[in-house]
Design an enzyme around this catalytic site. Structure first.
Site, PDB file in Angstrom:
ATOM      1  N   CYS B  97      -1.156   8.255  -5.988  1.00 26.89           N
ATOM      2  CA  CYS B  97      -1.798   7.559  -4.861  1.00 26.89           C
ATOM      3  C   CYS B  97      -2.926   8.379  -4.221  1.00 26.89           C
ATOM      4  CB  CYS B  97      -0.736   7.151  -3.838  1.00 26.89           C
ATOM      5  SG  CYS B  97      -1.297   5.819  -2.767  1.00 26.89           S
ATOM      6  N   HIS B 198       4.512   4.812  -6.518  1.00 27.11           N
ATOM      7  CA  HIS B 198       5.550   5.580  -5.828  1.00 27.11           C
ATOM      8  C   HIS B 198       6.863   5.107  -6.426  1.00 27.11           C
ATOM      9  CE1 HIS B 198       2.852   7.134  -2.727  1.00 27.11           C
ATOM     10  NE2 HIS B 198       2.301   5.947  -2.679  1.00 27.11           N
TER      11      HIS B 198
END
Lengths: 474, 248
Positions: B97, B198
């Site tokens: 990310c 994630h």
């Protein structure tokens, strides 16, 4: 007139829901707000309101404050039901809950952080407690500093006395520029230093993912003279000098005994006054919650012009019993017990694990993990928690269920728990698995169950329908 | 002491630690230790020295905006040039990310403000108002030629576009991926693996954990090094339950 219609609408909806056997905790308020957007403001007018906000400990702290005030006998307390802490739930409480006596009524309202920003100005609370700020379903609430800013914007629409956690840098910062109305509660700094030195904490493979490590103003790492847990402690910024404020109410404790055991003895000090208390709801974090509650109740009594407010508040804290999903113990046959601990974010899970790892009666442990909207769709938060440093102290056998039991099973396994000591089942068989956990638990031991929010609701429903257990959670 | 050892460099663990990022480090650690490999986890944060020869796998997670702003100077200007060289030399990186975005050339915020990034890999990101927040399923082709499914969770408002020197890491089966348009997720440049996932990403996806471990150990001990067999029964159960859950 408009408010009249709005109130009537809310009450009608409530009656309707009750008639069809449904709980009516938010819809009546939602309806009222539709008819009159100022419904909360009008309903709150002239009422003595205490709000409790923060990411963890809202329910427990409001519950403690309520029970303490009720124990005085000359006040009636009205509060919102756990979970109904958004504008709609608060409107429902203010409009539909009528005092049953002619005693003075105190409203104790746990308020969601984002909702607080919107409705604090309407509520005009006399006292506002901010417990702490930990990461909490970031996919729903956004960043922690935003949460703090939400609370700040709410506070500025009130003239409430602020009761702030001195050990949480994010919360303590809310007192800046509001010094004249801020009071701080927290651990005694000397006490923390003593305990840190005398009882050093265990270390795991990896540190827990921590919040608020750096000063948001200076981008410099906070230093700590001492710590209680997570980012709570006697912090200071070496650059701007911002530091854990001195406390008005502080906890003096000694970890020679464990706060995870019922009846843990500690002291709360206010200036020259000092009282000895016994912890009614166990857990290190409940030292903070108790201190926050004693602070709020003392300040309330002061506003009411009562004598010896601090002494009275401390004494009242002995009247507190566990709240919904928080440390309530249910007696089972064979002297066994069942205890459900709601865990909804990393800080809550960390505290509960720490609690179970220390509790002398913890002989069995079960996790239930769901990922519905009310839980946060993202289950990754379970990896933010440091299981690793506590796993050796947890019960040998661990049971795992919930809609996302696969994720939780792996989480526990990766903490160092052998696969053969793990047992799992889908949510449909959660009660069966729980029964097995109870059967396999040694006599006199307690089975601790750690579900997140919708898993807890689901489990409760199943316990009622499959085991015929009645509303033990009240 | 085992003959084989591995050091995981955990970058900015005090700032980049969102959404279970530490689970990735724990997965690398666990699947290496279970094979009898000696593992050291080295934390490298602001002001800490970065010595590339000490690190076999580097991990960069994602952070909140406030936290990412705090470390930007140190990452871009102090450690940036060293990280660039490490990536060019084929060091194994896993970046999630924010860590992924920061390795790229720039991040264009939705109000037009352009944030310079590290420029270690040829990608750029444009911020949009709408966030992609959902469970995801991807497909990845392993060096053996076998294709496996991978489960994750994405939460990002950035749309990332890959330049010609960078290959996509995975194919999107469910979810938005890099930009919601081209059907790909993440980036791979040499041994630098990047993804928005994630979840945590690695624990449920043992095949990817092993890919990173084997690549890093081949780097260190030569192409002949073979990662010892290790059961992935419990990881696969978690993966399959997640896939089942996502497919309703």
């Amino acid at each position: 007139m408009r408010f009249g219609i709005s109130k009537l609408a809310a009450k009608t909806v409530k009656l309707g829901l009750r008639l069809i056997g449904r709980g009516a905790t938010t819809l009546p308020g939602k309806t009222a707000l539709k008819f009159d957007p100022d419904a909360i403001k009008k309903a709150a007018e002239g009422k003595f309101i205490i709000t409790v906000t923060g990411t963890n400990g809202k329910t427990t702290t409001s519950h403690m404050i309520s029970e303490m005030i009720a124990s005085f006998g000359d006040y009636e307390v009205i509060n919102n039901i756990s979970g109904a802490n958004l504008a709609s739930g608060i409107a429902t409480t203010l409009i539909c809950e009528k005092p049953k006596t002619d005693k003075k009524t105190i409203y104790v309202l746990e308020t969601d952080e984002a909702a607080f920003a919107k409705i604090a100005g309407s509520l005009k609370p006399k006292i506002s407690v901010v417990t702490n700020l930990f990461r909490d379903q970031l996919d729903r609430y956004g960043e922690l500093t935003h949460t703090r800013d939400f609370i700040a914007s709410g506070i500025d629409k009130t003239s409430a006395k602020l009761i702030l956690n001195s050990d949480d840098s994010l919360v303590a910062a809310l007192g800046r520029g509001r010094e004249d109305r801020s009071l701080f509660f927290g651990m005694s700094k000397e006490s923390m230093t003593y305990n840190n030195k005398t009882y050093p904490s265990r270390k795991g493979v990896l540190k827990a993912s921590s919040d608020a490590v750096y000063c948001p103003e200076c981008k410099v790492k906070y230093e700590y003279n001492s710590r209680s847990f997570s980012h709570l402690g006697d912090f200071y910024c070496p650059s701007c000098g911002f530091k854990s404020p001195s406390t008005t109410y502080e906890v003096i404790y000694d970890l020679k005994n464990s706060p995870s055991d019922e009846g843990y003895v500690f002291e709360i000090k206010k200036g020259e006054e000092k009282e000895t208390l016994s912890l009614k709801i166990p857990g290190m974090h409940n030292l903070y919650n108790t201190c926050a509650a004693v602070s709020a109740v003392t300040e309330m009594l002061k506003l009411e012009g009562r004598e010896e407010p601090f002494k009275k508040a401390c004494k009242a804290s002995s009247e507190v019993k566990a709240a919904f999903g928080r440390m309530e113990k249910i007696d089972l046959s064979g002297g066994k017990k069942l205890c459900i601990l709601l865990v909804k974010n990393p800080a809550g899970l960390d505290r509960s694990l720490s609690f179970v790892s220390e509790a002398h009666d913890a002989k069995s442990l079960m996790f239930l993990l769901n990922s519905n909207i009310a839980d946060g769709k993202d289950v990754s938060w379970i990896w933010d928690v440091d299981f690793e440093s506590k796993v050796d102290q947890l019960p040998k056998k661990i049971y795992v269920s919930g809609e996302r039991y696969g994720d939780m099973l792996l989480r526990v396994n990766y903490s160092g728990k052998d696969q053969k000591d793990l047992e799992c089942a889908p949510m449909a068989d959660a009660v069966k698995l729980l029964k097995k956990a109870v059967e396999e638990c040694e006599e006199g031991g307690c089975v601790y169950v750690l579900p997140n929010y919708t898993a807890m609701l689901d489990l409760r429903g199943r316990l009622v329908s499959e085991l015929g257990i009645k509303d033990f959670w009240k | 002491m085992s003959e084989i050892n591995l050091t995981i460099g955990h970058f900015y663990p005090d700032l980049l630690n969102l959404y279970g990022d530490r689970g990735n480090v724990l997965a690398l650690y666990t699947r290496a230790v279970r094979r009898g490999i000696d593992v050291t986890i080295k934390e490298i944060s602001i002001g800490d020295e970065l010595n590339p020869s000490e690190i076999d796998i580097a991990f960069l997670g994602g952070g909140q905006d406030n936290e990412q702003n705090i470390l930007k100077d140190d990452l871009v200007h102090v450690k940036g040039p060293i990280i660039k060289n490490m990536i060019e030399d084929g060091k194994v990186f896993l970046c999630i990310c924010g860590g992924y975005q920061m390795l790229g050339k720039y991040y264009l915020e939705h109000d037009g403000n352009k944030l310079e990034c590290l420029g270690a890999i040829d990608i750029y990101t444009e911020g949009k108002k709408e966030r992609f927040i959902q469970d995801t399923i991807y497909e990845i082709e392993l060096p053996s030629g076998k294709t496996v499914k991978v489960a994750g969770f994405e939460n990002h408002s950035g749309r990332t576009h890959l330049g010609p020197s960078v290959k996509p890491f995975m194919k999107v089966i469910k979810g938005a991926g890099n930009n919601g348009e081209d059907g790909f997720e993440g980036a791979r440049y040499k041994n630098c693996f990047c993804t928005y996932s994630h979840g945590s990403f690695l624990p449920k996806n043992a095949a990817v954990t092993d890919l990173l471990l084997e690549t890093a150990l081949k780097n260190k001990y030569g192409e002949d090094y073979v990662l010892p067999e290790l059961s992935s029964e419990i990881e696969d159960l978690a993966l399959n339950k997640a896939l089942e859950y996502l497919n309703g």
